[in-house]
Each structure stands twice: as structure tokens, then as C-alpha cells.
Design a protein around this motif. Structure first.
Motif, PDB file in Angstrom:
ATOM      1  N   GLN A 331       0.829  -1.202   0.000  1.00  0.00           N
ATOM      2  CA  GLN A 331       0.000   0.000   0.000  1.00  0.00           C
ATOM      3  C   GLN A 331       0.866   1.256   0.000  1.00  0.00           C
ATOM      4  OE1 GLN A 331      -3.313  -1.490  -0.888  1.00  0.00           O
ATOM      5  NE2 GLN A 331      -3.513   0.595  -0.122  1.00  0.00           N
ATOM      6  N   GLY A 332       1.981   1.206   0.719  1.00  0.00           N
ATOM      7  CA  GLY A 332       2.897   2.343   0.702  1.00  0.00           C
ATOM      8  C   GLY A 332       3.459   2.596  -0.680  1.00  0.00           C
ATOM      9  N   LYS A 333       3.796   1.520  -1.397  1.00  0.00           N
ATOM     10  CA  LYS A 333       4.315   1.670  -2.753  1.00  0.00           C
ATOM     11  C   LYS A 333       3.234   2.218  -3.694  1.00  0.00           C
ATOM     12  CE  LYS A 333       7.004  -1.797  -4.116  1.00  0.00           C
ATOM     13  NZ  LYS A 333       7.521  -3.182  -4.259  1.00  0.00           N
ATOM     14  N   TYR A 334       2.003   1.789  -3.457  1.00  0.00           N
ATOM     15  CA  TYR A 334       0.879   2.341  -4.224  1.00  0.00           C
ATOM     16  C   TYR A 334       0.750   3.840  -3.961  1.00  0.00           C
ATOM     17  CZ  TYR A 334      -4.120   3.542  -4.809  1.00  0.00           C
ATOM     18  OH  TYR A 334      -5.313   4.151  -5.126  1.00  0.00           O
ATOM     19  N   GLN A 335       0.811   4.225  -2.687  1.00  0.00           N
ATOM     20  CA  GLN A 335       0.746   5.640  -2.355  1.00  0.00           C
ATOM     21  C   GLN A 335       1.898   6.414  -2.997  1.00  0.00           C
ATOM     22  OE1 GLN A 335       0.703   6.059   1.891  1.00  0.00           O
ATOM     23  NE2 GLN A 335      -1.195   4.879   2.153  1.00  0.00           N
ATOM     24  N   ALA A 336       3.072   5.777  -3.051  1.00  0.00           N
ATOM     25  CA  ALA A 336       4.235   6.428  -3.651  1.00  0.00           C
ATOM     26  C   ALA A 336       3.992   6.720  -5.127  1.00  0.00           C
ATOM     27  CB  ALA A 336       5.471   5.544  -3.479  1.00  0.00           C
ATOM     28  N   ARG A 337       3.374   5.769  -5.812  1.00  0.00           N
ATOM     29  CA  ARG A 337       3.068   5.998  -7.227  1.00  0.00           C
ATOM     30  C   ARG A 337       2.072   7.146  -7.390  1.00  0.00           C
ATOM     31  NH1 ARG A 337       3.188   0.270  -6.889  1.00  0.00           N
ATOM     32  NH2 ARG A 337       0.903   0.076  -6.909  1.00  0.00           N
ATOM     33  N   ILE A 338       1.079   7.180  -6.487  1.00  0.00           N
ATOM     34  CA  ILE A 338       0.093   8.264  -6.530  1.00  0.00           C
ATOM     35  C   ILE A 338       0.763   9.604  -6.228  1.00  0.00           C
ATOM     36  CG2 ILE A 338      -1.983   9.195  -5.439  1.00  0.00           C
ATOM     37  CD1 ILE A 338      -2.499   6.727  -7.176  1.00  0.00           C
ATOM     38  N   ALA A 339       1.570   9.643  -5.175  1.00  0.00           N
ATOM     39  CA  ALA A 339       2.240  10.896  -4.795  1.00  0.00           C
ATOM     40  C   ALA A 339       3.163  11.374  -5.906  1.00  0.00           C
ATOM     41  CB  ALA A 339       3.023  10.704  -3.504  1.00  0.00           C
ATOM     42  N   GLY A 340       3.908  10.441  -6.522  1.00  0.00           N
ATOM     43  CA  GLY A 340       4.794  10.824  -7.611  1.00  0.00           C
ATOM     44  C   GLY A 340       4.027  11.446  -8.760  1.00  0.00           C
ATOM     45  N   ALA A 341       2.885  10.844  -9.096  1.00  0.00           N
ATOM     46  CA  ALA A 341       2.055  11.392 -10.171  1.00  0.00           C
ATOM     47  C   ALA A 341       1.491  12.752  -9.793  1.00  0.00           C
ATOM     48  CB  ALA A 341       0.926  10.414 -10.505  1.00  0.00           C
ATOM     49  N   ALA A 342       1.083  12.907  -8.542  1.00  0.00           N
ATOM     50  CA  ALA A 342       0.514  14.176  -8.090  1.00  0.00           C
ATOM     51  C   ALA A 342       1.568  15.281  -8.107  1.00  0.00           C
ATOM     52  CB  ALA A 342      -0.072  14.013  -6.689  1.00  0.00           C
ATOM     53  N   ILE A 343       2.760  14.969  -7.618  1.00  0.00           N
ATOM     54  CA  ILE A 343       3.844  15.963  -7.608  1.00  0.00           C
ATOM     55  C   ILE A 343       4.181  16.389  -9.034  1.00  0.00           C
ATOM     56  CG2 ILE A 343       6.285  16.299  -7.093  1.00  0.00           C
ATOM     57  CD1 ILE A 343       5.822  14.368  -4.667  1.00  0.00           C
ATOM     58  N   ALA A 344       4.293  15.403  -9.922  1.00  0.00           N
ATOM     59  CA  ALA A 344       4.618  15.709 -11.315  1.00  0.00           C
ATOM     60  C   ALA A 344       3.524  16.541 -11.969  1.00  0.00           C
ATOM     61  CB  ALA A 344       4.838  14.413 -12.092  1.00  0.00           C
ATOM     62  N   ALA A 345       2.258  16.197 -11.698  1.00  0.00           N
ATOM     63  CA  ALA A 345       1.145  16.944 -12.284  1.00  0.00           C
ATOM     64  C   ALA A 345       1.152  18.389 -11.802  1.00  0.00           C
ATOM     65  CB  ALA A 345      -0.177  16.263 -11.937  1.00  0.00           C
ATOM     66  N   ARG A 346       1.337  18.583 -10.514  1.00  0.00           N
ATOM     67  CA  ARG A 346       1.334  19.953  -9.977  1.00  0.00           C
ATOM     68  C   ARG A 346       2.541  20.735 -10.465  1.00  0.00           C
ATOM     69  NH1 ARG A 346      -0.963  17.337  -4.671  1.00  0.00           N
ATOM     70  NH2 ARG A 346      -3.160  17.953  -4.860  1.00  0.00           N
ATOM     71  N   ALA A 347       3.679  20.061 -10.592  1.00  0.00           N
ATOM     72  CA  ALA A 347       4.866  20.757 -11.104  1.00  0.00           C
ATOM     73  C   ALA A 347       4.640  21.235 -12.529  1.00  0.00           C
ATOM     74  CB  ALA A 347       6.074  19.825 -11.038  1.00  0.00           C
ATOM     75  N   ALA A 348       3.840  20.482 -13.280  1.00  0.00           N
ATOM     76  CA  ALA A 348       3.548  20.840 -14.668  1.00  0.00           C
ATOM     77  C   ALA A 348       2.323  21.736 -14.790  1.00  0.00           C
ATOM     78  CB  ALA A 348       3.339  19.572 -15.493  1.00  0.00           C
ATOM     79  N   GLY A 349       1.691  22.062 -13.660  1.00  0.00           N
ATOM     80  CA  GLY A 349       0.517  22.914 -13.679  1.00  0.00           C
ATOM     81  C   GLY A 349      -0.751  22.220 -14.102  1.00  0.00           C
ATOM     82  N   VAL A 350      -0.772  20.891 -13.997  1.00  0.00           N
ATOM     83  CA  VAL A 350      -1.957  20.115 -14.371  1.00  0.00           C
ATOM     84  C   VAL A 350      -2.871  19.991 -13.152  1.00  0.00           C
ATOM     85  CG1 VAL A 350      -2.802  17.878 -15.183  1.00  0.00           C
ATOM     86  CG2 VAL A 350      -0.677  18.844 -16.110  1.00  0.00           C
ATOM     87  N   PRO A 351      -4.150  20.347 -13.248  1.00  0.00           N
ATOM     88  CA  PRO A 351      -5.054  20.236 -12.092  1.00  0.00           C
ATOM     89  C   PRO A 351      -5.337  18.784 -11.734  1.00  0.00           C
ATOM     90  CG  PRO A 351      -6.290  20.833 -14.047  1.00  0.00           C
ATOM     91  CD  PRO A 351      -4.837  20.912 -14.426  1.00  0.00           C
ATOM     92  N   ILE A 352      -5.518  18.538 -10.437  1.00  0.00           N
ATOM     93  CA  ILE A 352      -5.820  17.197  -9.936  1.00  0.00           C
ATOM     94  C   ILE A 352      -7.239  17.196  -9.398  1.00  0.00           C
ATOM     95  CG2 ILE A 352      -5.248  15.481  -8.168  1.00  0.00           C
ATOM     96  CD1 ILE A 352      -2.367  16.377  -8.374  1.00  0.00           C
ATOM     97  N   LEU A 353      -8.067  16.295  -9.911  1.00  0.00           N
ATOM     98  CA  LEU A 353      -9.447  16.183  -9.452  1.00  0.00           C
ATOM     99  C   LEU A 353      -9.495  15.177  -8.315  1.00  0.00           C
ATOM    100  CD1 LEU A 353     -11.235  16.096 -12.927  1.00  0.00           C
ATOM    101  CD2 LEU A 353     -10.847  18.073 -11.432  1.00  0.00           C
ATOM    102  N   GLU A 354      -9.392  15.667  -7.076  1.00  0.00           N
ATOM    103  CA  GLU A 354      -9.301  14.763  -5.937  1.00  0.00           C
ATOM    104  C   GLU A 354     -10.603  14.031  -5.666  1.00  0.00           C
ATOM    105  OE1 GLU A 354      -7.540  16.515  -2.522  1.00  0.00           O
ATOM    106  OE2 GLU A 354      -5.938  17.479  -3.648  1.00  0.00           O
ATOM    107  N   SER A 355     -11.713  14.480  -6.266  1.00  0.00           N
ATOM    108  CA  SER A 355     -12.985  13.788  -6.065  1.00  0.00           C
ATOM    109  C   SER A 355     -13.142  12.589  -6.993  1.00  0.00           C
ATOM    110  CB  SER A 355     -14.148  14.762  -6.296  1.00  0.00           C
ATOM    111  OG  SER A 355     -14.119  15.251  -7.639  1.00  0.00           O
ATOM    112  N   ASP A 356     -12.179  12.386  -7.894  1.00  0.00           N
ATOM    113  CA  ASP A 356     -12.252  11.289  -8.868  1.00  0.00           C
ATOM    114  C   ASP A 356     -11.191  10.248  -8.549  1.00  0.00           C
ATOM    115  OD1 ASP A 356     -12.478   9.619 -10.991  1.00  0.00           O
ATOM    116  OD2 ASP A 356     -11.779  11.039 -12.505  1.00  0.00           O
TER     117      ASP A 356
END
Length: 485
Positions: A331-356
Motif C-alpha cells: 500500500q505504501g508503494k501504491y501511495q508512492a506511485r500516486i504521490a509521484g504522479a501528483a507531484i509531477a502533475a502539480r509541477a507541470a501545472g496540471v489540475p488534480i481532481l481529488e474527487s475522482d
């Protein structure tokens, strides 16, 4: 812009800027680094102990290396034509040597090399936050590295074993999960305090290796976070293997007299052993990482949103045990993949829909289908909610139970195969809220259940997922038949 272009050096201190700084190089921190590097972000990873973390050296890998011979022998004893070949004791020296191999002899050269191969910069030393986006690393050689993160600092420092508040316990030198998985020899007598996963797995392993094992459980039974029948079946088999399992029992004092551990219980018993293992809980390793410099409580679990960003922050993330969502490596590794994607998206200015929770960018985490396998004899595996948890959450559910004795594949796998399966069906939505399997080799069944729960597959649709005959997975057909009546 590269890291070296932003590096300044003085005699004792270096300063560097990265896009991301990860505190902790266990499997979870490694996965964050992998995802952020894949997204083109410069990443530094800081570790005060061994790269590879708890799982590689003191948990998942060494514990399963200790358990696999025990389970394989137990399975072989249930197969006609084999049982007479495996009646002798395990070769403890060989088992421990293989455990050492799986733990890489507690050397992290390979893990460090892997981090460097993906382009991450590894800093060995104790890292502490020193205000927003700033980490100070005290290196073993006395040097100091000041790291600044442009986009994110990720806390991936894991958890540690908690010992009870018993007078003189330090002088007893008790085992925690670390000592239990790395011991150099088999103790003649072992007391295991606790009834959770670490307790039952280590009781199983050391009993199989020849220890006289006594398990002391404060509560009513083993594996309290699973359906009750899971702990009951594991307790039965432990008892049949020669372990002494005592429920409703707490340790009131423990001393070491002439090398022998003496434990007194609230039931008036005096127990003697060579070692005592306390498997009584975990605490976050966040007490000395500078949380106070960013307004957070040192030593606390870190609350996060579904993108794993710490509540109230726009730059600090917490993944794995540190956020207390699920203390499991996968589960931690799963969270790591999610966090990595979120960090990359925000760094690129891509909005994250947390309700989805099933967003195409996969930058929000869903924890409704958390799987776990306990590698005992029999194995216990579960995903999602138990009946009690589902009812507590307000769902109208029905539990469907089936014995594995009704499955031809189970009988072929082992004579006298003992086990049970339960699916928890949401009666309003006709989907599964949870599934539990107990029996030999059921760990290999749990991913199918995870898909059903995570994907909210309708029960009517599961009817058309036909299990192969004669396999243990035919338990799915029996569960669906029982539900339909």
C-alpha cells in the motif's frame, strides 16, 4: 536545470536544489523517486540507515524467508507420498543462511546502485526539515548537506516498534520485529506478546525452527483486524504445532535472571524463556525529522489528502506508514506511485481532481480495497471491510461463508484441507465490500478479490468470471452459489 548547476560548497557544508527531496529510502521512498525521476524531476533521497528500508532487512523479505520452509513443510505433510519425507526437523542453519541472503546480508550496495541508476541523488545521513521546502542532512562523516526542494518534500520515514511501559524492560533486551527477523540462532524458548501479524508470523516461523513458543494475547483472539474465524483457524494450527496460545493474558512484569527471561502475567503465571518478543504496535518515525519547524507535532502520524499531500500544506507529502492509512509495504508503494504522479502533475501545472478516485492521471489514492496476506499456516488473506466494519460504516450487508472442503481443488492441494471463505455483499448496491480467505495457499487468491472490491464489480457480473477446474479458486463459484441460494 540540473542539480549541479544549483550546488554551492563550503568547507563543511554543501547546498543543493532539487525538484523533490525524499526523506526515507525504503521501498516507498524508492518508488516516489522512481516516479518523480520518470517525470523528469530532479530528486534527492535521504536515508539514515540502509537504503531499502524496514521491508528489505527486518520485515517482509527476512520474515518470508523464515516462513517459507515452515509453510512448504506443512503443505508437504498433507500430500500423500510426501509426508514421510518431511517428518524431520528443518535445517535451521540453512534457513537462517537463506534469510541472510534475502536480506542482502544487511548491506545496501545494490539498493543505492539502483537509486543512482534512475538518476536520483542519494544522501546518507539523518535528514531533518528546517522550514518549508528545506532539509538539512547530517552525514556520517560529519559533513552537512542543505537541500532545498522546488516542488515537494516527501516524508517516507516509516514506523518503528512500540514497547510497553514495563519497569526495567530495557535491561531485559526484548526482541521487537527487527530482532525476531534477524536473530542469529534459534532460541530454545520464546515468548511472543501480541496477537497481530508480526506475532503470529514469528510464532509460526520460530516454532517450525524448533523453539518452544508461548503466545500471550491480551484480547480474545489472534488477528483482531480480520474476520474472527481467521484468527481462530491460525490459533488451532499453531496449537497443533506445539505452541501454547493464551488469550486474555497480559504481561505485568518481565526481568532477565541469569540470562533467562522471566515474565509474570495478570493471570498469575510465571513464564521462563530465552527470549521475549513484543509485537504490540507501531509508532511513526517522525519524532526527529524537524516537523516542529513547519508547525507540525514531532512524533505524530501525518494526515494527508488523497494525493498524499499533508493537510494544510502545498509542498509537504507523507507516504507509507508515516500517514497511518495502511501500514503495508504494497500500500505504501501504491501511495508512492500516486504521490509521484501528483507531484509531477502539480509541477507541470496540471489540475488534480481529488474527487475522482479513478482519474486518468492516477494522482489520487483510493483505500477502499486494501489487501493483506498473513503468511501463517494456514494463510489468512483479506481485502476491504469485515462484516463489523461494513455495518459500522452504515452499509446494509450480508456475509456469505463457504468451507473450502466443498472445493475439489482444495482437496487435491492437500489432504484434509481446512479453510473458510467469506464475502461481504452490499445488499443495496450488489457489490462486494470485503472478502476474507483462510487456508493453505489462499494468498494467491486475494488479488482476484481485490479486483472485485476495488472495481466494484457487480455480483451478477462475477457470475460470468468462471474459475478453472479443479483449482482452489473455484471457491468463487461456491460463494456465488451460496449467495444466490
Amino acid at each position: 536545470m540540473t542539480d549541479t548547476e544549483n550546488t554551492e560548497n563550503s568547507e563543511d557544508t554543501t547546498q543543493a536544489r532539487y525538484d523533490v527531496v525524499v526523506l526515507g529510502a525504503g521501498p516507498v521512498g524508492e518508488n516516489v523517486a522512481d516516479r518523480t525521476r520518470a517525470a523528469g524531476l530532479s530528486t534527492a533521497v535521504v536515508e539514515s540507515e540502509l537504503a531499502g528500508g524496514e521491508c528489505s532487512y527486518w520485515a517482509c523479505m527476512p520474515s518470508k524467508a523464515l516462513l517459507r520452509p515452515a509453510i512448504a513443510r506443512a503443505d508437504a505433510r498433507r500430500v500423500p507420498g510426501l509426508r514421510h519425507l518431511v517428518e524431520g526437523p528443518l535445517d535451521a542453519a540453512d534457513v537462517l543462511a537463506h534469510r541472510d541472503y534475502e536480506a542482502a546480508d544487511w548491506k545496501d550496495d545494490g539498493q543505492v546502485a539502483w537509486l543512482e541508476s534512475i538518476g536520483a541523488v542519494f544522501h546518507r545521513g539523518h535528514g531533518r526539515l528546517a522550514g518549508p521546502r528545506r532539509v538539512v542532512v547530517d552525514a556520517p562523516d560529519g559533513g552537512r548537506h542543505v537541500l532545498t526542494a522546488r516542488h515537494a518534500v516527501v516524508v517516507s520515514t516509516g514506523s518503528r516498534a512500540v514497547l510497553p511501559d514495563l519497569p526495567g524492560l530495557d535491561e531485559v533486551r526484548p526482541w521487537t520485529s527487527r530482532e525476531a527477523t534477524s536473530a542469529r540462532q534459534v532460541p530454545g524458548r520464546l515468548i511472543v506478546v501480541g496477537g497481530g501479524v508480526v506475532a503470529v508470523e514469528m510464532a509460526t516461523a520460530w516454532r517450525a525452527l524448533g523453539s518452544e513458543v508461548t503466545v500471550l494475547v491480551r484480547g480474545k483472539g489472534l488477528l483482531p483486524r480480520m474476520e474472527p474465524f481467521a484468527g481462530e483457524l491460525v490459533a488451532e494450527t499453531l496449537t497443533e504445532a506445539g505452541a501454547d496460545v493464551r488469550t486474555g493474558t497480559s504481561v505485568t512484569s518481565v526481568t532477565r535472571e541469569n540470562g533467562t527471561v522471566v515474565a509474570l502475567t495478570d493471570t498469575g503465571d510465571r513464564l521462563e524463556a530465552d527470549e521475549i518478543l513484543f509485537a504490540t504496535g507501531r509508532a511513526p518515525r517522525t519524532d526527529d525529522i524537524g516537523l516542529d519547524t513547519v508547525g507540525l507535532e514531532p512524533g505524530s502520524w501525518l494526515p494527508v489528502d488523497d494525493s498524499l499531500r499533508v493537510t494544510g500544506s502545498d509542498w509537504l507529502y507523507a507516504v507509507g506508514d508515516a500517514n497511518h492509512r495502511a501500514l503495508l509495504t504494497h500500500q505504501g508503494k501504491y501511495q508512492a506511485r500516486i504521490a509521484g504522479a501528483a507531484i509531477a502533475a502539480r509541477a507541470a501545472g496540471v489540475p488534480i481532481l481529488e474527487s475522482d478516485p479513478w482519474g486518468s492521471h492516477a494522482a489520487t489514492a483510493d483505500h477502499r480495497a486494501v489487501p493483506q496476506v498473513v503468511f501463517t499456516d494456514p494463510e489468512a488473506a483479506s481485502v476491504g471491510l469485515t462484516v463489523a466494519e461494513a455495518e459500522h460504516a452504515g452499509h446494509r450487508v450480508r456475509a456469505v461463508d463457504v468451507e473450502f472442503s466443498s472445493v475439489a481443488g482444495a482437496g487435491l492441494y492437500a489432504d484434509g484441507y481446512r479453510g473458510r471463505a467469506r464475502m461481504v455483499v452490499d445488499l443495496d448496491r450488489e457489490i462486494l465490500r470485503g472478502v476474507t480467505f483462510v487456508g493453505p495457499a489462499v494468498g494467491e487468491l486475494i488479488h482476484s478479490a481485490t479486483i472485485a472490491v476495488a472495481g466494484e464489480v457487480p455480483v451478477d457480473r462475477l457470475w460470468h468470471a468462471v474459475p478453472s477446474y479443479p483449482t482452489i479458486s473455484e471457491i468463487w463459484l461456491r460463494l456465488l452459489e451460496a449467495y444466490r441460494g
